[in-house]
Design a protein around this motif. Structure first.
Motif, PDB file in Angstrom:
ATOM      1  N   GLN A 196       0.841  -1.186   0.000  1.00 44.30           N
ATOM      2  CA  GLN A 196       0.000   0.000   0.000  1.00 44.30           C
ATOM      3  C   GLN A 196       0.881   1.242   0.000  1.00 44.30           C
ATOM      4  N   LEU A 197       0.328   2.354  -0.463  1.00 39.10           N
ATOM      5  CA  LEU A 197       1.100   3.583  -0.551  1.00 39.10           C
ATOM      6  C   LEU A 197       1.171   4.303   0.793  1.00 39.10           C
ATOM      7  N   GLN A 198       0.062   4.248   1.570  1.00 43.27           N
ATOM      8  CA  GLN A 198      -0.018   5.029   2.782  1.00 43.27           C
ATOM      9  C   GLN A 198       0.720   4.332   3.937  1.00 43.27           C
ATOM     10  N   ASP A 199       1.385   5.136   4.764  1.00 40.37           N
ATOM     11  CA  ASP A 199       1.987   4.648   6.006  1.00 40.37           C
ATOM     12  C   ASP A 199       2.804   3.378   5.765  1.00 40.37           C
ATOM     13  N   SER A 200       3.714   3.431   4.803  1.00 40.37           N
ATOM     14  CA  SER A 200       4.420   2.213   4.400  1.00 40.37           C
ATOM     15  C   SER A 200       5.923   2.448   4.300  1.00 40.37           C
ATOM     16  N   ARG A 237      -5.443  -3.975   6.205  1.00 40.30           N
ATOM     17  CA  ARG A 237      -4.543  -2.942   6.728  1.00 40.30           C
ATOM     18  C   ARG A 237      -4.371  -3.097   8.241  1.00 40.30           C
ATOM     19  N   HIS A 269       3.501  -2.542   6.481  1.00 39.65           N
ATOM     20  CA  HIS A 269       2.996  -2.017   5.221  1.00 39.65           C
ATOM     21  C   HIS A 269       4.193  -1.723   4.326  1.00 39.65           C
ATOM     22  N   ARG A 329       5.833  -0.690   0.250  1.00 41.34           N
ATOM     23  CA  ARG A 329       5.523  -0.037  -1.027  1.00 41.34           C
ATOM     24  C   ARG A 329       6.704  -0.166  -1.977  1.00 41.34           C
ATOM     25  N   ASP A 383       1.010   6.479  -9.861  1.00 39.48           N
ATOM     26  CA  ASP A 383       1.181   6.054  -8.467  1.00 39.48           C
ATOM     27  C   ASP A 383       0.964   4.568  -8.240  1.00 39.48           C
TER      28      ASP A 383
END
Length: 259
Positions: A189-193, A221, A227, A229, A237
């Motif tokens: 995943q892109l977020q918080d990774s 999640r 996490h 990326r 993206d």
């Protein structure tokens, strides 16, 4: 006897099995095309119910002569029932099997690919090819939007659907299975990774990916141990899920081979 009419009942059933997932579910049968794919299927222990070949395109291979029901078809019939454009003149009707999570035979520190709600059978087939190349222990398809015996999936996997154990289940079942066995869950995943190559994949690892459009659900999640990326240096993206799977799988292979 050679089947020469496209109105033959067997031809009609073949077409239904090619085109309708409901017919595949109802009968417990699916279609495999091409000698390489059929050989992988038989090696994996699947039961071939019937075999169809076009002598104008290919003679019946001796390795398949023991199949109980064999039918020769004319070229016009074969062109009607063949799913792919370039073909070998060989097609089988096979009895499906539904492998469960508990039936997976996992080695120590297994490497598993988990796909959530992947819709395109071509993408799933390509992931299976990468999983075979990386010698992954299993591919788990959670909340699937395509059935595992879709002809485009079989074609795009070039038979890897038979060489890699593949299970369909819910996300909740898969999360419980992984947690109970201490398998680390890495969600892409892109977020918080963190960058994928900074993450340890030498222990028992499940690489979890969602769809390109919506990504993973919150259940995954929350369940994740980390996490990860893939760095995106251009203007877009995301990568195709099959490309992402190949990158992450072979990072795990690299780490494990380095010890």
């Amino acid at each position: 006897m050679t089947i020469t009419s496209v109105q033959n009942p067997r031809v009609k059933q073949l077409l239904l099995l090619q085109q309708k997932s409901s017919e595949r579910r109802r009968t417990g049968l699916f279609v495999v095309e091409g000698q390489r794919e059929i050989d992988h299927c038989i090696e994996a222990g699947y039961e071939v119910e019937s075999l169809y070949y076009c002598a104008q395109l290919q003679e019946l291979p001796p390795s398949l002569s023991s199949v109980s029901s064999i039918f020769e078809v004319s070229q016009n019939v074969y062109e009607k029932i063949a799913y792919r454009g370039s073909t070998e003149g060989l097609l089988a009707v096979v009895r499906s099997r539904q492998l469960t999570l508990d039936e997976l035979q996992l080695k120590a520190n297994p490497l598993i690919v988990v796909l959530e709600s992947v819709e395109k059978p071509g993408n799933l087939g390509a992931v299976l090819r990468s999983a075979d190349a990386a010698k992954a222990d299993a591919v788990v398809v959670c909340d699937p939007l395509t059935d595992l015996y879709n002809p485009n999936l079989i074609r795009s996997s070039i038979g890897a659907i038979f060489t890699v154990p593949c299970v369909a289940c819910t996300s909740e079942e898969c999360i419980a299975f992984l947690k109970a066995r201490g398998i680390r869950i890495l969600t892409a995943q892109l977020q918080d990774s963190h960058l994928y190559y900074d993450t340890d994949m030498r222990c028992g690892t499940a690489i979890v990916m969602g769809t390109e459009s919506t990504g993973l659900t919150d259940a995954w999640r929350r369940a994740a141990d980390a996490h990860i990326r893939i760095p995106m240096l251009g203007r877009l993206d995301s990568l195709n899920v099959s490309v992402s799977a190949a990158i992450l799988l072979f990072e795990a292979v690299r780490q494990r081979h380095q010890g």
